[in-house]
Design a protein around this motif. Sequence first.
Motif, PDB file in Angstrom:
ATOM      1  N   ARG A 124      42.301  -6.756   4.957  1.00  8.73           N
ATOM      2  CA  ARG A 124      41.171  -6.689   6.040  1.00  8.73           C
ATOM      3  C   ARG A 124      39.686  -7.109   4.926  1.00  8.73           C
ATOM      4  O   ARG A 124      38.901  -7.503   5.932  1.00  8.73           O
ATOM      5  CB  ARG A 124      41.002  -5.119   6.246  1.00  8.73           C
ATOM      6  CG  ARG A 124      42.136  -5.214   7.738  1.00  8.73           C
ATOM      7  CD  ARG A 124      41.861  -4.159   8.657  1.00  8.73           C
ATOM      8  NE  ARG A 124      42.133  -3.087   8.093  1.00  8.73           N
ATOM      9  CZ  ARG A 124      43.308  -2.088   8.103  1.00  8.73           C
ATOM     10  NH1 ARG A 124      44.295  -3.088   8.636  1.00  8.73           N
ATOM     11  NH2 ARG A 124      43.947  -1.605   7.654  1.00  8.73           N
ATOM     12  N   LYS A 125      40.251  -6.033   3.674  1.00  8.44           N
ATOM     13  CA  LYS A 125      38.713  -6.151   2.926  1.00  8.44           C
ATOM     14  C   LYS A 125      38.360  -6.969   2.218  1.00  8.44           C
ATOM     15  O   LYS A 125      37.010  -7.110   2.180  1.00  8.44           O
ATOM     16  CB  LYS A 125      39.257  -5.012   1.507  1.00  8.44           C
ATOM     17  CG  LYS A 125      38.560  -3.778   2.239  1.00  8.44           C
ATOM     18  CD  LYS A 125      39.674  -2.549   0.790  1.00  8.44           C
ATOM     19  CE  LYS A 125      39.713  -1.170   2.100  1.00  8.44           C
ATOM     20  NZ  LYS A 125      40.432   0.051   0.760  1.00  8.44           N
ATOM     21  N   GLU A 126      39.386  -8.120   2.178  1.00  9.25           N
ATOM     22  CA  GLU A 126      39.163  -9.949   1.901  1.00  9.25           C
ATOM     23  C   GLU A 126      38.091 -10.449   2.674  1.00  9.25           C
ATOM     24  O   GLU A 126      37.834 -11.221   2.153  1.00  9.25           O
ATOM     25  CB  GLU A 126      40.790 -10.180   1.552  1.00  9.25           C
ATOM     26  CG  GLU A 126      41.035 -10.368  -0.426  1.00  9.25           C
ATOM     27  CD  GLU A 126      42.004 -11.429  -0.312  1.00  9.25           C
ATOM     28  OE1 GLU A 126      42.413 -11.319  -1.730  1.00  9.25           O
ATOM     29  OE2 GLU A 126      42.642 -11.711  -0.059  1.00  9.25           O
ATOM     30  N   TYR A 134      34.749  -5.289  -6.148  1.00 11.76           N
ATOM     31  CA  TYR A 134      36.251  -5.168  -6.384  1.00 11.76           C
ATOM     32  C   TYR A 134      36.442  -3.946  -5.274  1.00 11.76           C
ATOM     33  O   TYR A 134      36.337  -2.788  -5.092  1.00 11.76           O
ATOM     34  CB  TYR A 134      36.911  -3.960  -8.200  1.00 11.76           C
ATOM     35  CG  TYR A 134      35.258  -4.528  -9.233  1.00 11.76           C
ATOM     36  CD1 TYR A 134      36.401  -5.613  -9.480  1.00 11.76           C
ATOM     37  CD2 TYR A 134      34.499  -4.005  -9.688  1.00 11.76           C
ATOM     38  CE1 TYR A 134      35.249  -6.370 -10.799  1.00 11.76           C
ATOM     39  CE2 TYR A 134      33.215  -4.585 -10.285  1.00 11.76           C
ATOM     40  CZ  TYR A 134      34.048  -6.102 -11.280  1.00 11.76           C
ATOM     41  OH  TYR A 134      33.581  -6.560 -12.303  1.00 11.76           O
ATOM     42  N   ILE A 135      37.980  -4.420  -4.606  1.00 13.69           N
ATOM     43  CA  ILE A 135      38.161  -4.035  -3.758  1.00 13.69           C
ATOM     44  C   ILE A 135      39.569  -2.804  -4.466  1.00 13.69           C
ATOM     45  O   ILE A 135      40.482  -3.137  -5.115  1.00 13.69           O
ATOM     46  CB  ILE A 135      39.465  -5.309  -2.941  1.00 13.69           C
ATOM     47  CG1 ILE A 135      38.207  -5.814  -2.429  1.00 13.69           C
ATOM     48  CG2 ILE A 135      40.694  -4.577  -1.882  1.00 13.69           C
ATOM     49  CD1 ILE A 135      38.857  -7.077  -1.381  1.00 13.69           C
ATOM     50  N   GLN A 136      39.421  -1.489  -3.369  1.00 12.68           N
ATOM     51  CA  GLN A 136      40.254  -1.024  -4.072  1.00 12.68           C
ATOM     52  C   GLN A 136      42.007  -1.117  -3.577  1.00 12.68           C
ATOM     53  O   GLN A 136      41.955  -1.370  -2.517  1.00 12.68           O
ATOM     54  CB  GLN A 136      40.314   0.700  -3.626  1.00 12.68           C
ATOM     55  CG  GLN A 136      41.070   1.550  -4.120  1.00 12.68           C
ATOM     56  CD  GLN A 136      40.821   2.652  -3.362  1.00 12.68           C
ATOM     57  OE1 GLN A 136      39.881   3.353  -2.561  1.00 12.68           O
ATOM     58  NE2 GLN A 136      41.410   4.051  -4.058  1.00 12.68           N
ATOM     59  N   GLN A 296      50.143 -13.413   8.187  1.00 16.93           N
ATOM     60  CA  GLN A 296      49.221 -13.415   8.670  1.00 16.93           C
ATOM     61  C   GLN A 296      47.652 -13.818   9.056  1.00 16.93           C
ATOM     62  O   GLN A 296      47.712 -14.304   9.704  1.00 16.93           O
ATOM     63  CB  GLN A 296      48.492 -11.884   7.881  1.00 16.93           C
ATOM     64  CG  GLN A 296      48.879 -11.275   7.943  1.00 16.93           C
ATOM     65  CD  GLN A 296      49.464 -10.338   9.389  1.00 16.93           C
ATOM     66  OE1 GLN A 296      49.227  -9.634   9.935  1.00 16.93           O
ATOM     67  NE2 GLN A 296      51.367 -10.477   9.069  1.00 16.93           N
ATOM     68  N   LEU A 297      47.832 -15.011   8.652  1.00 13.19           N
ATOM     69  CA  LEU A 297      46.113 -15.954   8.291  1.00 13.19           C
ATOM     70  C   LEU A 297      47.192 -17.530   9.021  1.00 13.19           C
ATOM     71  O   LEU A 297      46.570 -17.904  10.296  1.00 13.19           O
ATOM     72  CB  LEU A 297      45.963 -16.776   6.837  1.00 13.19           C
ATOM     73  CG  LEU A 297      45.174 -15.523   6.180  1.00 13.19           C
ATOM     74  CD1 LEU A 297      44.366 -15.871   5.028  1.00 13.19           C
ATOM     75  CD2 LEU A 297      44.181 -14.686   6.796  1.00 13.19           C
TER      76      LEU A 297
END
Length: 313
Positions: A124-126, A134-136, A296-297
């Motif tokens: 979701r963050k991507e 920088y994604i945690q 998912q995609l």
Amino acid sequence: MSEEIRAQTYVGFDSITQQIEHKLLKRGFQFNVIVVGQTGLGKSTLINTIFASHLIDSKGRFASDEPVRQTTEIQAVSHVIVENGVKLRLNIVDTPGYGDQINNEGCWDPIIKYIKDQHSAYLRKELTAMRDRYIQDTRIHCCLYFINPTGHALRPIDVIVMKKLSEVVNVVPVIAKSDSLTLEERDRFKVKIRDELIYNNIRLYPFDTDEDDEEEVQLNETIRQIIPFAVVGSENNVIIDGKSVRGRKNRWGVVNVEDAEHCEFMHLRNFLTRTHLQDLIETTAQIHYEAFRSKQLLALKEGANQRPAASQQ
């Protein structure tokens, strides 16, 4: 070539390794571990022993007046460890209640769901339009699966759960409290477990890939010959030959946790921290997360294709 000519032709791009190292050290590293096993197998103690810190306490153990947990719980604790200027953000996920019931049907579902939820949160963050630089990363990089030191065979639940877990995370099996077995019993138990893992087609970490060089292939083969790691954890010091070492006393004498002749703790710690830490992180991203992401995609694409057709009806 003279020193003067060499100085004139030197470009300086070899300093890129120092630039990368500086940025990585400044940012630090993230490592997420989930521990799965019955209550009383020493999961917390082993984690604390591996990272030489009191990271988690014995919350998973029952007090005498505490009601029996009906479901597997998920408990995560985070710590920052610094060693020689290298900062490691360590996230330890415990699973109290797992395997402690008479009927353990489905006790693994919360664990699988938690691992997939971390993949989903990262995806979701991507996909966010204004995503963070920088994604945690909360994706689970390693699952330490604790096997009861019975000396006989894997329980049916062990086979089922390791097979399910291996599809979504890097699984590393360990025989807990292995000092309850003699060395001969331990070796026979390890052979029996490896045979069962092969028979049930359970694919454990480390994997061989086409990108591995000869040294990595040999190292991974050595690790596979050791797995499952027969370990003993201890946060206490005992005196052996006049020296204070981490260990514990049992009916046969004193176990030195850091002596490879007593147990395989050192092999496990070196494996997790000194040889395969980065590969565990990369494998999570490139194999497990990528498989989840693709699925998912693809589902999103199929859903988008079906909506116009449905609106025309």
